[in-house]
Design a protein around this motif. Structure first.
Motif, PDB file in Angstrom:
ATOM      1  N   ILE A  29       0.809  -1.201  -0.524  1.00 42.46           N
ATOM      2  CA  ILE A  29       0.096  -0.008   0.183  1.00 42.46           C
ATOM      3  C   ILE A  29       0.776   1.610   0.234  1.00 42.46           C
ATOM      4  CG2 ILE A  29      -1.694   1.481   1.157  1.00 42.46           C
ATOM      5  CD1 ILE A  29      -3.515  -0.692   1.110  1.00 42.46           C
ATOM      6  N   TYR A  30       1.694   1.488   0.840  1.00 37.78           N
ATOM      7  CA  TYR A  30       2.968   2.082   0.911  1.00 37.78           C
ATOM      8  C   TYR A  30       3.159   3.007  -0.583  1.00 37.78           C
ATOM      9  CZ  TYR A  30       6.978   5.400   1.352  1.00 37.78           C
ATOM     10  OH  TYR A  30       7.560   6.643   1.668  1.00 37.78           O
ATOM     11  N   ASP A  31       3.875   1.780  -1.370  1.00 36.60           N
ATOM     12  CA  ASP A  31       4.770   1.668  -2.629  1.00 36.60           C
ATOM     13  C   ASP A  31       3.058   2.267  -3.655  1.00 36.60           C
ATOM     14  OD1 ASP A  31       7.008   1.339  -1.636  1.00 36.60           O
ATOM     15  OD2 ASP A  31       6.759  -0.456  -2.556  1.00 36.60           O
ATOM     16  N   LEU A  32       2.538   2.468  -3.758  1.00 38.16           N
ATOM     17  CA  LEU A  32       0.938   2.267  -4.729  1.00 38.16           C
ATOM     18  C   LEU A  32       0.322   3.375  -4.188  1.00 38.16           C
ATOM     19  CD1 LEU A  32      -1.581   0.628  -6.111  1.00 38.16           C
ATOM     20  CD2 LEU A  32      -2.306   0.936  -4.414  1.00 38.16           C
ATOM     21  N   VAL A  33      -0.055   3.512  -2.739  1.00 42.42           N
ATOM     22  CA  VAL A  33      -0.234   5.266  -2.875  1.00 42.42           C
ATOM     23  C   VAL A  33       1.384   6.045  -3.534  1.00 42.42           C
ATOM     24  CG1 VAL A  33      -2.033   5.084  -0.883  1.00 42.42           C
ATOM     25  CG2 VAL A  33      -0.199   5.783  -0.506  1.00 42.42           C
ATOM     26  N   ASN A  55      -2.920  14.742  -1.126  1.00 39.12           N
ATOM     27  CA  ASN A  55      -3.664  15.104   0.123  1.00 39.12           C
ATOM     28  C   ASN A  55      -3.951  14.221   1.091  1.00 39.12           C
ATOM     29  OD1 ASN A  55      -2.219  17.563  -0.047  1.00 39.12           O
ATOM     30  ND2 ASN A  55      -4.261  18.869   1.308  1.00 39.12           N
ATOM     31  N   LEU A  56      -4.577  13.565   1.082  1.00 41.86           N
ATOM     32  CA  LEU A  56      -4.994  11.832   1.468  1.00 41.86           C
ATOM     33  C   LEU A  56      -4.439  11.172   1.098  1.00 41.86           C
ATOM     34  CD1 LEU A  56      -8.072  10.643   2.407  1.00 41.86           C
ATOM     35  CD2 LEU A  56      -8.260  10.202   0.270  1.00 41.86           C
ATOM     36  N   TRP A  57      -4.009  10.377  -0.052  1.00 45.53           N
ATOM     37  CA  TRP A  57      -2.499   9.994  -0.254  1.00 45.53           C
ATOM     38  C   TRP A  57      -1.682   9.770   0.286  1.00 45.53           C
ATOM     39  CZ3 TRP A  57      -6.266   5.941  -0.264  1.00 45.53           C
ATOM     40  CH2 TRP A  57      -7.337   5.558  -1.460  1.00 45.53           C
ATOM     41  N   MET A  58      -1.540  10.517  -0.124  1.00 50.12           N
ATOM     42  CA  MET A  58       0.521  11.027   0.952  1.00 50.12           C
ATOM     43  C   MET A  58       0.307  10.885   3.013  1.00 50.12           C
ATOM     44  SD  MET A  58       2.444  11.812  -1.291  1.00 50.12           S
ATOM     45  CE  MET A  58       2.307   9.930  -1.606  1.00 50.12           C
ATOM     46  N   GLU A  59      -0.972  11.297   3.099  1.00 48.86           N
ATOM     47  CA  GLU A  59      -1.355  11.248   4.165  1.00 48.86           C
ATOM     48  C   GLU A  59      -1.449   9.546   4.799  1.00 48.86           C
ATOM     49  OE1 GLU A  59      -4.244  13.874   6.367  1.00 48.86           O
ATOM     50  OE2 GLU A  59      -3.642  15.277   5.359  1.00 48.86           O
ATOM     51  N   VAL A  60      -2.357   8.882   4.189  1.00 51.43           N
ATOM     52  CA  VAL A  60      -1.728   7.420   4.633  1.00 51.43           C
ATOM     53  C   VAL A  60      -0.280   7.053   4.417  1.00 51.43           C
ATOM     54  CG1 VAL A  60      -2.307   5.116   3.466  1.00 51.43           C
ATOM     55  CG2 VAL A  60      -4.249   7.023   3.480  1.00 51.43           C
ATOM     56  N   SER A  61       0.487   7.399   3.717  1.00 51.04           N
ATOM     57  CA  SER A  61       2.006   6.981   3.156  1.00 51.04           C
ATOM     58  C   SER A  61       2.488   7.631   4.521  1.00 51.04           C
ATOM     59  CB  SER A  61       1.825   7.676   1.994  1.00 51.04           C
ATOM     60  OG  SER A  61       2.906   9.026   2.244  1.00 51.04           O
ATOM     61  N   ASP A  62       2.538   8.729   4.984  1.00 48.94           N
ATOM     62  CA  ASP A  62       2.810   9.219   6.072  1.00 48.94           C
ATOM     63  C   ASP A  62       2.939   7.967   7.301  1.00 48.94           C
ATOM     64  OD1 ASP A  62       3.108  11.575   4.838  1.00 48.94           O
ATOM     65  OD2 ASP A  62       1.629  12.498   6.153  1.00 48.94           O
ATOM     66  N   PHE A  63       1.626   7.599   7.665  1.00 48.72           N
ATOM     67  CA  PHE A  63       1.384   6.129   8.597  1.00 48.72           C
ATOM     68  C   PHE A  63       3.053   5.194   8.446  1.00 48.72           C
ATOM     69  CE2 PHE A  63      -2.902   7.946   9.207  1.00 48.72           C
ATOM     70  CZ  PHE A  63      -3.128   7.212   9.874  1.00 48.72           C
ATOM     71  N   TYR A  64       3.467   5.161   7.389  1.00 47.45           N
ATOM     72  CA  TYR A  64       4.504   4.817   7.414  1.00 47.45           C
ATOM     73  C   TYR A  64       6.315   5.020   7.306  1.00 47.45           C
ATOM     74  CZ  TYR A  64       7.700   0.750   5.537  1.00 47.45           C
ATOM     75  OH  TYR A  64       9.618   0.248   5.249  1.00 47.45           O
ATOM     76  N   ASP A  65       6.438   6.192   6.682  1.00 52.63           N
ATOM     77  CA  ASP A  65       7.356   7.257   6.475  1.00 52.63           C
ATOM     78  C   ASP A  65       7.511   8.652   7.405  1.00 52.63           C
ATOM     79  OD1 ASP A  65       5.867   8.753   5.178  1.00 52.63           O
ATOM     80  OD2 ASP A  65       6.897   8.653   2.793  1.00 52.63           O
ATOM     81  N   ASP A  66       6.517   8.768   7.544  1.00 47.24           N
ATOM     82  CA  ASP A  66       6.744  10.433   9.102  1.00 47.24           C
ATOM     83  C   ASP A  66       7.006  10.303   9.855  1.00 47.24           C
ATOM     84  OD1 ASP A  66       6.397  12.354   9.912  1.00 47.24           O
ATOM     85  OD2 ASP A  66       4.883  13.403   8.624  1.00 47.24           O
ATOM     86  N   PRO A  67       8.061  10.415  10.487  1.00 43.37           N
ATOM     87  CA  PRO A  67       8.534   9.956  11.638  1.00 43.37           C
ATOM     88  C   PRO A  67       7.611  10.346  13.344  1.00 43.37           C
ATOM     89  CG  PRO A  67      10.432  11.698  10.457  1.00 43.37           C
ATOM     90  CD  PRO A  67       9.000  11.434   9.597  1.00 43.37           C
ATOM     91  N   ARG A  68       6.605  11.606  12.645  1.00 41.19           N
ATOM     92  CA  ARG A  68       5.591  11.957  13.419  1.00 41.19           C
ATOM     93  C   ARG A  68       4.479  10.623  13.367  1.00 41.19           C
ATOM     94  NH1 ARG A  68       4.230  17.449  10.964  1.00 41.19           N
ATOM     95  NH2 ARG A  68       4.666  15.749   9.221  1.00 41.19           N
ATOM     96  N   GLY A  69       4.343  10.016  12.766  1.00 38.67           N
ATOM     97  CA  GLY A  69       3.346   9.567  12.998  1.00 38.67           C
ATOM     98  C   GLY A  69       3.872   7.836  13.301  1.00 38.67           C
ATOM     99  N   PRO A  70       3.141   6.563  13.164  1.00 36.30           N
ATOM    100  CA  PRO A  70       3.472   5.598  13.703  1.00 36.30           C
ATOM    101  C   PRO A  70       4.970   4.543  13.428  1.00 36.30           C
ATOM    102  CG  PRO A  70       1.269   4.860  12.641  1.00 36.30           C
ATOM    103  CD  PRO A  70       1.891   6.132  12.644  1.00 36.30           C
TER     104      PRO A  70
END
Length: 114
Positions: A29-33, A55-70
């Motif tokens: 999913i990360y690569d896809l979005v 923004n929606l799909w980039m925020e989905v990806s943030d759950f994997y790659d943003d240090p502020r996310g999980p």
């Protein structure tokens, strides 16, 4: 949106991305979005919700790659599948329903993982 052809392409593309997210294997999913989101600020730019879709799909990806996310692939998948499922339930012939979908995803509530 002034151009009905652009609106139709936007709705079709959002639906296609949602189907891809739901059909993706674990870990994809990360690569896809990341790959799919770009078209919303590229060829679909100017659409009434193109920026919101990006923004929606980039925020989905943030759950994997943003240090502020999980920083969790599992969280990225859960949220991605949730957004995709909700999009496919929207009456896309209703501008009001499409507007409500994007307004909802701009609030904190849908981003909660259960």
């Amino acid at each position: 949106m002034d151009d009905p052809r652009l609106e139709s392409r936007f709705l079709s593309t959002m639906t296609d991305v949602a189907h891809q997210v739901l059909q993706a294997d674990t870990g994809q999913i990360y690569d896809l979005v990341m790959d799919q989101a770009q078209q919303f600020i590229g060829e679909l730019r100017g659409g009434s919700h193109a920026g919101g879709a990006y923004n929606l799909w980039m925020e989905v990806s943030d759950f994997y790659d943003d240090p502020r996310g999980p920083m969790s692939e599992e969280a990225c998948e859960k949220i991605g599948r949730k957004a995709a499922t909700e999009w496919l339930a929207v009456d896309q012939t209703s501008t009001e329903e499409v507007d409500k979908f994007f307004a909802r995803w701009q609030t904190p509530e849908p981003w909660q993982i259960q």
